[in-house]
Design an enzyme around this catalytic site. Structure first.
Site, mmCIF file in Angstrom:
data_model
loop_
_atom_site.group_PDB
_atom_site.id
_atom_site.type_symbol
_atom_site.label_atom_id
_atom_site.label_comp_id
_atom_site.label_asym_id
_atom_site.label_seq_id
_atom_site.Cartn_x
_atom_site.Cartn_y
_atom_site.Cartn_z
ATOM 1 N N ASP A 45 0.792 -1.167 -0.046
ATOM 2 C CA ASP A 45 0.117 -0.060 0.076
ATOM 3 C C ASP A 45 0.762 1.200 0.042
ATOM 4 O OD1 ASP A 45 -2.777 1.231 0.377
ATOM 5 O OD2 ASP A 45 -1.644 2.255 1.832
ATOM 6 N N LYS A 75 -2.148 6.031 -4.267
ATOM 7 C CA LYS A 75 -3.261 7.044 -4.095
ATOM 8 C C LYS A 75 -2.930 8.484 -4.648
ATOM 9 C CE LYS A 75 -3.443 4.661 0.405
ATOM 10 N NZ LYS A 75 -2.038 4.571 0.983
ATOM 11 N N HIS A 108 -7.114 9.872 -2.241
ATOM 12 C CA HIS A 108 -6.824 9.586 -0.913
ATOM 13 C C HIS A 108 -7.484 10.289 0.128
ATOM 14 C CE1 HIS A 108 -2.317 9.166 1.214
ATOM 15 N NE2 HIS A 108 -3.238 8.855 2.139
HETATM 16 N N1 LIG Z 1 -5.374 6.553 3.576
HETATM 17 C C1 LIG Z 1 -4.834 7.017 4.583
HETATM 18 O O1 LIG Z 1 -5.220 8.123 4.677
HETATM 19 C C2 LIG Z 1 -3.872 6.646 5.341
HETATM 20 C C3 LIG Z 1 -3.391 7.261 6.675
HETATM 21 C C4 LIG Z 1 -2.433 6.564 7.476
HETATM 22 C C5 LIG Z 1 -2.119 5.300 6.998
HETATM 23 N N2 LIG Z 1 -2.317 4.881 5.640
HETATM 24 C C6 LIG Z 1 -1.718 3.292 5.334
HETATM 25 O O2 LIG Z 1 -1.988 2.257 6.351
HETATM 26 C C7 LIG Z 1 -0.556 1.939 6.684
HETATM 27 C C8 LIG Z 1 -0.384 1.531 8.180
HETATM 28 O O3 LIG Z 1 -0.889 2.820 9.135
HETATM 29 P P1 LIG Z 1 0.460 3.110 10.140
HETATM 30 O O4 LIG Z 1 1.975 3.160 9.274
HETATM 31 O O5 LIG Z 1 -0.036 4.576 10.083
HETATM 32 O O6 LIG Z 1 0.326 2.623 11.372
HETATM 33 P P2 LIG Z 1 0.165 1.142 11.930
HETATM 34 O O7 LIG Z 1 0.609 -0.043 10.981
HETATM 35 O O8 LIG Z 1 -0.878 0.914 12.672
HETATM 36 O O9 LIG Z 1 1.419 1.135 12.846
HETATM 37 C C9 LIG Z 1 2.861 1.381 12.389
HETATM 38 C C10 LIG Z 1 3.823 1.409 13.668
HETATM 39 O O10 LIG Z 1 3.843 0.514 14.547
HETATM 40 C C11 LIG Z 1 4.875 -0.150 14.586
HETATM 41 N N3 LIG Z 1 4.877 -1.737 14.474
HETATM 42 C C12 LIG Z 1 4.572 -2.336 13.468
HETATM 43 N N4 LIG Z 1 4.541 -3.845 13.705
HETATM 44 C C13 LIG Z 1 4.878 -3.730 15.127
HETATM 45 C C14 LIG Z 1 4.832 -4.989 15.977
HETATM 46 N N5 LIG Z 1 4.809 -6.181 15.417
HETATM 47 N N6 LIG Z 1 5.077 -4.588 17.056
HETATM 48 C C15 LIG Z 1 5.233 -3.447 17.593
HETATM 49 N N7 LIG Z 1 5.102 -2.499 16.778
HETATM 50 C C16 LIG Z 1 5.061 -2.399 15.612
HETATM 51 C C17 LIG Z 1 5.582 0.528 13.434
HETATM 52 O O11 LIG Z 1 7.160 0.548 13.703
HETATM 53 P P3 LIG Z 1 8.427 0.060 12.805
HETATM 54 O O12 LIG Z 1 8.160 0.356 11.377
HETATM 55 O O13 LIG Z 1 9.428 0.817 13.517
HETATM 56 O O14 LIG Z 1 8.465 -1.444 13.087
HETATM 57 C C18 LIG Z 1 5.207 1.847 13.036
HETATM 58 O O15 LIG Z 1 5.533 2.639 14.051
HETATM 59 C C19 LIG Z 1 0.283 2.796 6.358
HETATM 60 O O16 LIG Z 1 1.788 2.683 6.171
HETATM 61 C C20 LIG Z 1 -0.222 3.510 4.942
HETATM 62 O O17 LIG Z 1 -0.100 2.591 3.956
HETATM 63 C C21 LIG Z 1 -3.476 5.156 5.059
#
Ligand SMILES: NC(=O)c1ccc[n+]([C@@H]2O[C@H](COP(=O)([O-])OP(=O)(O)OC[C@H]3O[C@@H](n4cnc5c(N)ncnc54)[C@H](OP(=O)(O)O)[C@@H]3O)[C@@H](O)[C@H]2O)c1
Length: 278
Positions: A45, A75, A108
Site C-alpha cells: 500500500d 493514492k 486519498h
Molecule cells: N489512507 C490514509 O489516509 C492512510 C493514513 C495513514 C496510513 N495509511 C496506510 O496504512 C498503513 C499502516 O498505518 P500506519 O503506518 O499509520 O500505522 P500502523 O500500521 O498501525 O502502525 C505502524 C507503527 O507500529 C510499529 N509496528 C509495526 N509492527 C509492530 C509490531 N509487530 N510490534 C510493535 N510495533 C509494531 C511500526 O514501527 P516500525 O516500522 O519501526 O516497526 C510503526 O511505528 C500505512 O503505512 C499506510 O500505507 C493510510
C-alpha cells in the site's frame, strides 16, 4: 500457508493482508518492499504523498516475485483533485514507480470543502476503462461522499480505506461500505501501538501465545477487513504476517470491540483539507 484473498465488486482479487509503506524513506523503501515480499506479503500500500513511489517500484522490480502476483496500490494526493489534474497525477505516479499498471488507485481524501472529488472520480473511471488501473477506490470517504460519486457516475468504488483499529472500530462506516458492496480496508490498523496495553488484547495474546500486534491484526482479519500494518523491520513484518494459524474466540473479539473510544490518530475526513505534500 495460503493467504486469504478477497474478491472486489469488479471481480478482481486482492490479498486480505498487506503492508503499508507510509513514513518510510524513499532510500530505504526498496529493501523494506523486498523484505515484505520475501516474508510473503503480496499487497503493498503506497501513495504519492508518501514520497517513496520510486523506491516502491524499485523494490518490486528487484524482487523475484513476478509483478502479476503483487497487488500494488497507490493514492492520488489532495493537490491533484480535478479531472485533468488527476490524469496528470496518475502519469506522475507511473513515471516515478516505473510500473506499467496499478492494481488499485485510490482518492486519498474526499476534501468535501474543495468539492472536486466527483470529477476526480471520473478521471479514475477513465483510467480504469483504459486498462491502466485494474481497480479503483477511495480512502476516508463518508456515506455522503460515496453516495454522490455512485449517483453521479454509476460506478461504485471497489474499496474504501479508512482509519480503523481497536480504539476506532468504525462499526457504522463498515456497515455503510458493506451496504454499497465496498471492501473496508483498515489504515493505521495497529493504532500505532495505542492499544498494545489494553487488557483484552494482552489477555488474548497470553492465551494464544502470540504478540499483541498479532492479536490486533487477527482481529481485523476475523472482522472480514483488509488490513495493511506497516513496519520497516523484517522481524516485525514477519510477526504481523504470521497470523493465519490461530483464532480469537467470539468473546475475545467482542471484548476488543468494546475498546472503541472514538480515538482518531489522524484527521477527520469532513474537516481535513490539507493540500500540500505530506
Ligand atoms: N489512507 C490514509 O489516509 C492512510 C493514513 C495513514 C496510513 N495509511 C496506510 O496504512 C498503513 C499502516 O498505518 P500506519 O503506518 O499509520 O500505522 P500502523 O500500521 O498501525 O502502525 C505502524 C507503527 O507500529 C510499529 N509496528 C509495526 N509492527 C509492530 C509490531 N509487530 N510490534 C510493535 N510495533 C509494531 C511500526 O514501527 P516500525 O516500522 O519501526 O516497526 C510503526 O511505528 C500505512 O503505512 C499506510 O500505507 C493510510
Amino acid at each position: 500457508m495460503t493467504q486469504p484473498m478477497m474478491t472486489l465488486n469488479d471481480g478482481n482479487r486482492m490479498p486480505q493482508l498487506g503492508t503499508g509503506i507510509f513514513q518510510i524513506d524513499n532510500d530505504k523503501t526498496p529493501e523494506v518492499v523486498a523484505a515484505a515480499l520475501r516474508t510473503g506479503y503480496r499487497l503493498i500500500d503506497g501513495a504519492a504523498a508518501y514520497k517513496n513511489e520510486v523506491g516502491m517500484g524499485e523494490g518490486i522490480r528487484n524482487s523475484d516475485v513476478p509483478r502479476d502476483q503483487i497487488f500494488v496500490t497507490s493514492k492520488l494526493w489532495n493537490d491533484s483533485h480535478g479531472h485533468d489534474e488527476a490524469l496528470r497525477a496518475f502519469d506522475a505516479t507511473m513515471e516515478r514507480s516505473g510500473l506499467d499498471y496499478l492494481d488499485l488507485y485510490l482518492i486519498h481524501w474526499p476534501l468535501p470543502k474543495l468539492d472536486r472529488y466527483v470529477e476526480t472520480w471520473k478521471a479514475l473511471i477513465r483510467l480504469r476503462d483504459e486498462g491502466r488501473i485494474r481497480s479503483i477506490g477511495v480512502a476516508n470517504f463518508h456515506e455522503a461522499h460515496l453516495r454522490r460519486i455512485v449517483d453521479e457516475t454509476g460506478v461504485t468504488p471497489a474499496l474504501n480505506q479508512i482509519e480503523l483499529h481497536p480504539s476506532l472500530t468504525q462499526a457504522e462506516m463498515r456497515a455503510v461500505n458493506r451496504r454499497f458492496g465496498i471492501i473496508t480496508q483498515s489504515w493505521t490498523p495497529l493504532g500505532r501501538g495505542d492499544s498494545f496495553e489494553a487488557e483484552p488484547i494482552k489477555e488474548a495474546a497470553e492465551r494464544t501465545g502470540r504478540s499483541v500486534a498479532q492479536v490486533i491484526v487477527r482481529w481485523h482479519l476475523q472482522h472480514g477487513l483488509s488490513v495493511i500494518p506497516k513496519s520497516e523491520h523484517e522481524k516485525r513484518l514477519a510477526e504481523n504476517f504470521d497470523v493465519l494459524d490461530f483464532e480469537l474466540t467470539a468473546d475475545e473479539m467482542a471484548a476488543i470491540d468494546r475498546l472503541d473510544n472514538d480515538h482518531r490518530t489522524g484527521p477527520h475526513p469532513d474537516e481535513f483539507d490539507y493540500r500540500e505534500q505530506l
